[in-house]
Design a protein around this motif. Structure first.
Motif, mmCIF file in Angstrom:
data_model
loop_
_atom_site.group_PDB
_atom_site.id
_atom_site.type_symbol
_atom_site.label_atom_id
_atom_site.label_comp_id
_atom_site.label_asym_id
_atom_site.label_seq_id
_atom_site.Cartn_x
_atom_site.Cartn_y
_atom_site.Cartn_z
ATOM 1 N N SER A 350 0.828 -1.213 0.000
ATOM 2 C CA SER A 350 0.000 0.000 0.000
ATOM 3 C C SER A 350 0.857 1.256 0.000
ATOM 4 C CB SER A 350 -0.944 -0.005 1.205
ATOM 5 O OG SER A 350 -1.870 -1.066 1.134
ATOM 6 N N SER A 351 1.874 1.267 0.860
ATOM 7 C CA SER A 351 2.760 2.429 0.942
ATOM 8 C C SER A 351 3.498 2.647 -0.372
ATOM 9 C CB SER A 351 3.762 2.228 2.081
ATOM 10 O OG SER A 351 4.732 3.258 2.086
ATOM 11 N N LEU A 352 4.036 1.574 -0.939
ATOM 12 C CA LEU A 352 4.792 1.705 -2.186
ATOM 13 C C LEU A 352 3.887 2.140 -3.331
ATOM 14 C CD1 LEU A 352 7.483 1.436 -3.618
ATOM 15 C CD2 LEU A 352 7.007 -1.004 -3.954
ATOM 16 N N TRP A 353 2.706 1.548 -3.431
ATOM 17 C CA TRP A 353 1.795 1.912 -4.512
ATOM 18 C C TRP A 353 1.342 3.361 -4.401
ATOM 19 C CZ3 TRP A 353 -1.741 -3.076 -4.486
ATOM 20 C CH2 TRP A 353 -1.023 -4.113 -5.096
ATOM 21 N N ALA A 354 1.013 3.787 -3.179
ATOM 22 C CA ALA A 354 0.575 5.171 -2.991
ATOM 23 C C ALA A 354 1.687 6.144 -3.383
ATOM 24 C CB ALA A 354 0.156 5.396 -1.533
ATOM 25 N N ASN A 355 2.922 5.820 -2.998
ATOM 26 C CA ASN A 355 4.031 6.700 -3.340
ATOM 27 C C ASN A 355 4.333 6.689 -4.827
ATOM 28 O OD1 ASN A 355 5.135 8.052 -0.922
ATOM 29 N ND2 ASN A 355 5.339 5.976 -0.146
ATOM 30 N N MET A 356 4.144 5.547 -5.480
ATOM 31 C CA MET A 356 4.352 5.493 -6.930
ATOM 32 C C MET A 356 3.301 6.336 -7.651
ATOM 33 S SD MET A 356 7.091 3.693 -7.376
ATOM 34 C CE MET A 356 7.169 3.074 -9.063
ATOM 35 N N ILE A 357 2.068 6.312 -7.154
ATOM 36 C CA ILE A 357 1.029 7.180 -7.725
ATOM 37 C C ILE A 357 1.403 8.644 -7.502
ATOM 38 C CG2 ILE A 357 -1.382 7.908 -7.524
ATOM 39 C CD1 ILE A 357 -2.043 4.996 -6.753
ATOM 40 N N GLY A 358 1.878 8.943 -6.282
ATOM 41 C CA GLY A 358 2.260 10.315 -5.968
ATOM 42 C C GLY A 358 3.378 10.818 -6.857
ATOM 43 N N ILE A 359 4.413 10.015 -7.066
ATOM 44 C CA ILE A 359 5.519 10.460 -7.921
ATOM 45 C C ILE A 359 5.049 10.550 -9.371
ATOM 46 C CG2 ILE A 359 6.625 8.279 -8.642
ATOM 47 C CD1 ILE A 359 8.427 11.297 -7.093
ATOM 48 N N GLY A 360 4.072 9.713 -9.743
ATOM 49 C CA GLY A 360 3.492 9.817 -11.084
ATOM 50 C C GLY A 360 2.802 11.147 -11.292
ATOM 51 N N LEU A 361 2.115 11.633 -10.267
ATOM 52 C CA LEU A 361 1.461 12.946 -10.356
ATOM 53 C C LEU A 361 2.494 14.059 -10.487
ATOM 54 C CD1 LEU A 361 -1.373 12.576 -7.667
ATOM 55 C CD2 LEU A 361 -1.639 12.626 -10.155
ATOM 56 N N VAL A 362 3.602 13.942 -9.750
ATOM 57 C CA VAL A 362 4.663 14.944 -9.853
ATOM 58 C C VAL A 362 5.239 14.955 -11.265
ATOM 59 C CG1 VAL A 362 6.961 15.618 -9.033
ATOM 60 C CG2 VAL A 362 5.237 14.798 -7.398
ATOM 61 N N LEU A 363 5.509 13.770 -11.815
ATOM 62 C CA LEU A 363 6.016 13.675 -13.190
ATOM 63 C C LEU A 363 4.988 14.209 -14.187
ATOM 64 C CD1 LEU A 363 7.633 10.126 -12.943
ATOM 65 C CD2 LEU A 363 8.857 12.294 -13.179
ATOM 66 N N ASN A 364 3.716 13.977 -13.888
ATOM 67 C CA ASN A 364 2.615 14.468 -14.722
ATOM 68 C C ASN A 364 2.681 15.990 -14.845
ATOM 69 O OD1 ASN A 364 0.055 15.166 -15.792
ATOM 70 N ND2 ASN A 364 -0.898 13.390 -14.872
ATOM 71 N N VAL A 365 2.832 16.656 -13.701
ATOM 72 C CA VAL A 365 2.944 18.118 -13.718
ATOM 73 C C VAL A 365 4.212 18.538 -14.447
ATOM 74 C CG1 VAL A 365 3.161 20.194 -12.284
ATOM 75 C CG2 VAL A 365 1.659 18.319 -11.550
ATOM 76 N N GLY A 366 5.311 17.811 -14.194
ATOM 77 C CA GLY A 366 6.583 18.153 -14.814
ATOM 78 C C GLY A 366 6.561 18.046 -16.325
ATOM 79 N N MET A 367 5.789 17.100 -16.869
ATOM 80 C CA MET A 367 5.717 16.940 -18.324
ATOM 81 C C MET A 367 5.030 18.119 -18.996
ATOM 82 S SD MET A 367 4.988 12.890 -19.002
ATOM 83 C CE MET A 367 3.349 12.965 -18.287
ATOM 84 N N ARG A 368 4.307 18.907 -18.182
ATOM 85 C CA ARG A 368 3.573 20.050 -18.740
ATOM 86 C C ARG A 368 4.153 21.371 -18.245
ATOM 87 N NH1 ARG A 368 0.786 15.561 -18.145
ATOM 88 N NH2 ARG A 368 -0.710 14.985 -19.743
ATOM 89 N N LYS A 369 5.411 21.315 -17.794
ATOM 90 C CA LYS A 369 6.071 22.522 -17.285
ATOM 91 C C LYS A 369 6.263 23.528 -18.406
ATOM 92 C CE LYS A 369 10.642 20.334 -17.660
ATOM 93 N NZ LYS A 369 10.216 18.981 -17.934
ATOM 94 N N GLU A 370 6.434 24.794 -18.002
ATOM 95 C CA GLU A 370 6.465 25.883 -18.971
ATOM 96 C C GLU A 370 7.830 26.092 -19.591
ATOM 97 O OE1 GLU A 370 5.032 29.088 -16.579
ATOM 98 O OE2 GLU A 370 2.966 28.763 -17.145
ATOM 99 N N LYS A 371 8.876 25.682 -18.894
ATOM 100 C CA LYS A 371 10.225 25.928 -19.424
ATOM 101 C C LYS A 371 11.101 24.722 -19.152
ATOM 102 C CE LYS A 371 11.218 28.550 -15.187
ATOM 103 N NZ LYS A 371 11.622 29.837 -14.646
ATOM 104 N N SER A 372 12.126 24.615 -19.919
ATOM 105 C CA SER A 372 13.022 23.460 -19.791
ATOM 106 C C SER A 372 13.913 23.611 -18.575
ATOM 107 C CB SER A 372 13.877 23.305 -21.043
ATOM 108 O OG SER A 372 14.687 24.466 -21.212
ATOM 109 N N MET A 373 14.345 22.462 -18.059
ATOM 110 C CA MET A 373 15.261 22.445 -16.910
ATOM 111 C C MET A 373 16.452 21.590 -17.283
ATOM 112 S SD MET A 373 12.639 22.024 -13.728
ATOM 113 C CE MET A 373 12.197 20.369 -14.214
ATOM 114 N N PHE A 374 17.566 21.749 -16.533
ATOM 115 C CA PHE A 374 18.740 20.940 -16.822
ATOM 116 C C PHE A 374 18.451 19.493 -16.498
ATOM 117 C CE2 PHE A 374 19.063 22.289 -12.433
ATOM 118 C CZ PHE A 374 19.440 21.132 -11.782
#
Length: 374
Positions: A350-374
């Protein structure tokens, strides 16, 4: 529903993905050592299968545009609370706590997923009320919205997870347009109420705010004493950490793992295994990866296309920071014993799955970021 374009793949933050693989890999090594005394590899195999399934959940969380998830925040919120209520009727009682639901051969802990649900749903509420966040009605609405899952988790009882849920709200409010004076006043009132409640709990053995075992842990930590039953796991953990020294004894060479001096060490006390076998250097590596992951997440939040994305990332990274601090505080005897796992490292589906979903949401936002990062 799925908005996963080729340009999004180019914007995936692979540094974050690398951090996850590193933490899970370290966790599996430690779990392998913690369970090797019995010769049973079922726990290690389960964690590996949890991770494979978790990768699927991470990709799913990345694939669905987080703005669409935001539009569905009310159904998600209602479903989350229904499942939390179901725990009281269908839940499995273990050591006086009812936190798990049996689903076929698996045991699910809904409170772990509730943390991610709170991050997403409260982020949407804060985006909705951000321009009028300093009004009392807005704060009351947001507070009551967050209070429902908080109290449902708290009554399981699961004090540590409910406090994490409360902490998520505080962190998300911190990056909103909430006036600094209002924030300080709220923190002051909250600290005063907490202090009064703590004094009442410690001074009144017949109090009803907390179960007896939780009160005993707090009293033992604050007042000290020789309560071997309450201090056993923590004392064994501290001895293991001290014996590891700078470089550790080596994989499969720790006494608490090979002689089973610390029962269930593959769960919340996994840090003791890492410290004894990989030493202070091993702990620094783990902390370094977690801190880099948090910093990377906050960098993604800085470039997020909207406040909703920033609130999601701040809530999730704040949750990781809180759980890491509390988990390591427990194993080093800084804090009373709680039931919080170390993210991505401790055993548990449960802990691992919840955290994997959470990091997926972070990556989700990152894929739609406004500017490039290093």
């Amino acid at each position: 529903m799925f908005n996963f374009k080729r340009e999004h793949l180019k914007k995936i933050d692979y540094w974050l993905v690398l951090c996850i693989f590193a933490l899970v890999g370290i966790g599996m090594l430690a779990i392998s050592s913690a369970t090797s005394y019995s010769g049973d590899i079922d726990i290690l195999r389960s964690q590996f299968l949890f991770f494979i399934a978790g990768l699927g959940l991470m990709v799913l969380a990345m694939s669905i545009d987080y703005h669409l998830l935001g539009e569905w925040y009310l159904p998600i919120y209602i479903l989350m609370n229904i499942v939390l209520i179901a725990v009281f009727f269908l839940g499995k009682n273990v050591n006086g706590a009812t936190r798990w639901i049996q689903v076929g051969p698996m045991t699910i802990q809904p409170s772990e997923f509730a943390k991610i649900g709170c991050i997403l749903c409260t982020a949407k509420m804060l985006e909705k009320y951000n321009d009028k966040i300093n009004s009392i009605p807005s704060l009351l609405i947001i507070g009551l919205f967050h209070f429902v899952p908080f109290i449902l988790v708290n009554r399981q009882p699961n004090l540590s997870t409910s406090l994490v849920i409360l902490g998520i709200l505080v962190i998300q409010l911190f990056i909103s347009k909430l006036d600094f004076k209002v924030m300080l006043t709220t923190v002051g009132i909250g600290t005063l109420v907490l202090g009064i409640a703590l004094a009442y709990i410690i001074g009144n053995p017949n109090q009803k705010l907390l179960p007896d075992y939780q009160r005993n842990r707090i009293v033992t930590k604050i007042q000290g004493g020789d309560n071997l039953a309450e201090n056993y796991q923590t004392n064994q953990s501290v001895h293991a950490i001290g014996s590891g020294g700078l470089e550790g004894k080596g994989l499969y060479q720790g006494a608490i793992s090979q002689l089973n001096y610390l029962p269930e060490s593959h769960n919340d006390f996994i840090v003791a295994i890492i410290a004894e076998e990989f030493g202070f250097i091993g702990i620094l590596i783990v902390l370094g990866i977690i801190l880099f992951m948090i910093a990377r997440g906050l960098w993604i939040a800085h470039a997020a296309p909207d406040n909703f994305g920033r609130f999601i990332i701040a809530g999730y990274m704040g949750m990781i920071a809180m759980q890491t601090f509390v988990n390591m505080g427990v194993v080093t005897s800084l804090l009373p014993n709680t039931g919080l796992p170390l993210p991505f490292i401790s055993y548990g589906g449960s802990s691992l799955w919840a955290n994997m979903i959470g990091i997926g949401l972070v990556l989700n936002v990152g894929m739609r970021k406004e500017k490039s990062m290093f």
